[in-house]
Design an enzyme around this catalytic site. Structure first.
Site, PDB file in Angstrom:
ATOM      1  N   HIS A 154       0.840  -1.197   0.000  1.00  0.00           N
ATOM      2  CA  HIS A 154       0.000   0.000   0.000  1.00  0.00           C
ATOM      3  C   HIS A 154       0.872   1.244   0.000  1.00  0.00           C
ATOM      4  O   HIS A 154       1.811   1.368   0.794  1.00  0.00           O
ATOM      5  CB  HIS A 154      -0.914   0.015   1.224  1.00  0.00           C
ATOM      6  CG  HIS A 154      -1.842   1.200   1.246  1.00  0.00           C
ATOM      7  ND1 HIS A 154      -2.988   1.249   0.483  1.00  0.00           N
ATOM      8  CD2 HIS A 154      -1.775   2.388   1.906  1.00  0.00           C
ATOM      9  CE1 HIS A 154      -3.602   2.404   0.690  1.00  0.00           C
ATOM     10  NE2 HIS A 154      -2.875   3.119   1.545  1.00  0.00           N
ATOM     11  N   SER A 155       0.579   2.171  -0.909  1.00  0.00           N
ATOM     12  CA  SER A 155       1.271   3.447  -1.014  1.00  0.00           C
ATOM     13  C   SER A 155       2.775   3.214  -1.237  1.00  0.00           C
ATOM     14  O   SER A 155       3.151   2.605  -2.230  1.00  0.00           O
ATOM     15  CB  SER A 155       0.995   4.300   0.223  1.00  0.00           C
ATOM     16  OG  SER A 155       1.323   5.646  -0.002  1.00  0.00           O
ATOM     17  N   MET A 156       3.648   3.660  -0.324  1.00  0.00           N
ATOM     18  CA  MET A 156       5.071   3.365  -0.473  1.00  0.00           C
ATOM     19  C   MET A 156       5.306   1.871  -0.604  1.00  0.00           C
ATOM     20  O   MET A 156       6.178   1.425  -1.364  1.00  0.00           O
ATOM     21  CB  MET A 156       5.860   3.902   0.722  1.00  0.00           C
ATOM     22  CG  MET A 156       7.351   3.621   0.655  1.00  0.00           C
ATOM     23  SD  MET A 156       8.275   4.108   2.136  1.00  0.00           S
ATOM     24  CE  MET A 156       7.884   2.713   3.211  1.00  0.00           C
ATOM     25  N   ALA A 181       3.502  -0.294  -2.111  1.00  0.00           N
ATOM     26  CA  ALA A 181       3.245  -0.736  -3.485  1.00  0.00           C
ATOM     27  C   ALA A 181       4.485  -0.529  -4.347  1.00  0.00           C
ATOM     28  O   ALA A 181       4.832  -1.374  -5.187  1.00  0.00           O
ATOM     29  CB  ALA A 181       2.062   0.030  -4.067  1.00  0.00           C
ATOM     30  N   SER A 237      -1.763  -0.919  -4.020  1.00  0.00           N
ATOM     31  CA  SER A 237      -2.870  -0.209  -3.392  1.00  0.00           C
ATOM     32  C   SER A 237      -2.480   1.222  -3.046  1.00  0.00           C
ATOM     33  O   SER A 237      -1.397   1.463  -2.511  1.00  0.00           O
ATOM     34  CB  SER A 237      -3.278  -0.968  -2.117  1.00  0.00           C
ATOM     35  OG  SER A 237      -4.251  -0.281  -1.374  1.00  0.00           O
TER      36      SER A 237
END
Length: 258
Positions: free
Chosen positions: A92-94, A96, A120
């Site tokens: 998720h975010s970083m 990903a 994500s």
């Protein structure tokens, strides 16, 4: 080796009875505990292994890493004993971004490809970003930015002692993202599923859909209610969707083998 594995991956059961591992990568400032409840949403044949980066939670006394390349190289080395079975990545975010670059590194260096890459809350890596350099902001300005991002509770932001411990980790993670430079490479030969929050104003549906440029297989886009941190409020639905896709893929593989 065992202690080292358990520092990077929580849990890291080399002798697991599962037949697929799902490695979960945290967002900026987060630790493995983000995914603490995920295992209960998955069948027993899928083992959830959360990635624990230096400088947080059980590794809080270690210095955080400021470079994406260094993080990826370390994970690609440490993860080897856990790749004796099929595996997938979720970030998720970083996280990903780390998952994506780790998948590319494993492909290039070890000829290992995840069964599926789940990304994500993160725009496709080739898109140009014009983010402020948050890691260079003074403490007060950085705290204000964190408040706007809505990912850090006010009680934490108002606790000066706690923020003194958290800010170095957050600065390092923001630096990881803000100094990242995408390099062109062959698309990954595995499916990519991108997830987003309908109220995430920083990551558009179009930028999520652009992940399709990075797979030679197929890509999906799925949206959930919530802002950038929708994975918390929608944890069960999100985890169950990931598990369902992995189970379907395993079933199809079984049929094809027969």
């Amino acid at each position: 080796m065992t202690s080292k594995l358990h520092s990077w991956f929580v849990p890291a059961n080399i002798n697991s009875h599962a037949n697929l591992r799902l490695f979960c990568f945290p967002y900026a400032g987060g630790g493995a505990s983000i995914y603490r409840e995920w295992q209960k949403h998955f069948p027993k044949n899928i083992e959830v292994c959360a990635v624990q980066l230096p400088g947080r939670e059980s590794r809080g006394l270690e210095s955080p890493i400021h470079s994406l390349a260094q993080i990826v190289n370390a994970i690609a080395e440490e993860i080897q004993p856990l790749l004796a079975m099929p595996f997938a990545f979720f970030g998720h975010s970083m996280g990903a971004l780390i998952a994506f670059e780790t998948a590319r590194q494993l492909t290039r260096k070890y000829k290992r490809i995840p069964d599926h890459l789940f990304v994500s809350g993160r725009s496709a890596p080739h898109l140009t970003h014009r983010y402020r350099k948050l890691h260079l902001l003074p403490d007060d300005e950085l705290k204000n930015e964190l408040r706007q991002l809505n990912g850090t509770p006010d009680a934490v932001l108002q606790n000066n002692e706690l923020m003194d411990l958290l800010l170095p980790r957050l600065r390092a993670d923001f630096e990881v993202c803000e100094t990242y430079t995408y390099s062109v490479d062959m698309p990954i030969h595995c499916p990519i599923t991108a997830y987003g929050g309908l109220d995430d104003h920083a990551v558009s549906m179009e930028s999520l859909a652009a992940w399709k440029e990075h797979t030679s297989y197929h890509a999906d886009l799925k949206m959930f209610e919530g802002d950038h941190f929708f994975l918390h409020n929608e944890q069960q639905k999100l985890a169950q969707d990931v598990g369902s896709m992995l189970q379907t893929a395993k079933a199809l593989q079984s049929v094809s083998v027969r």
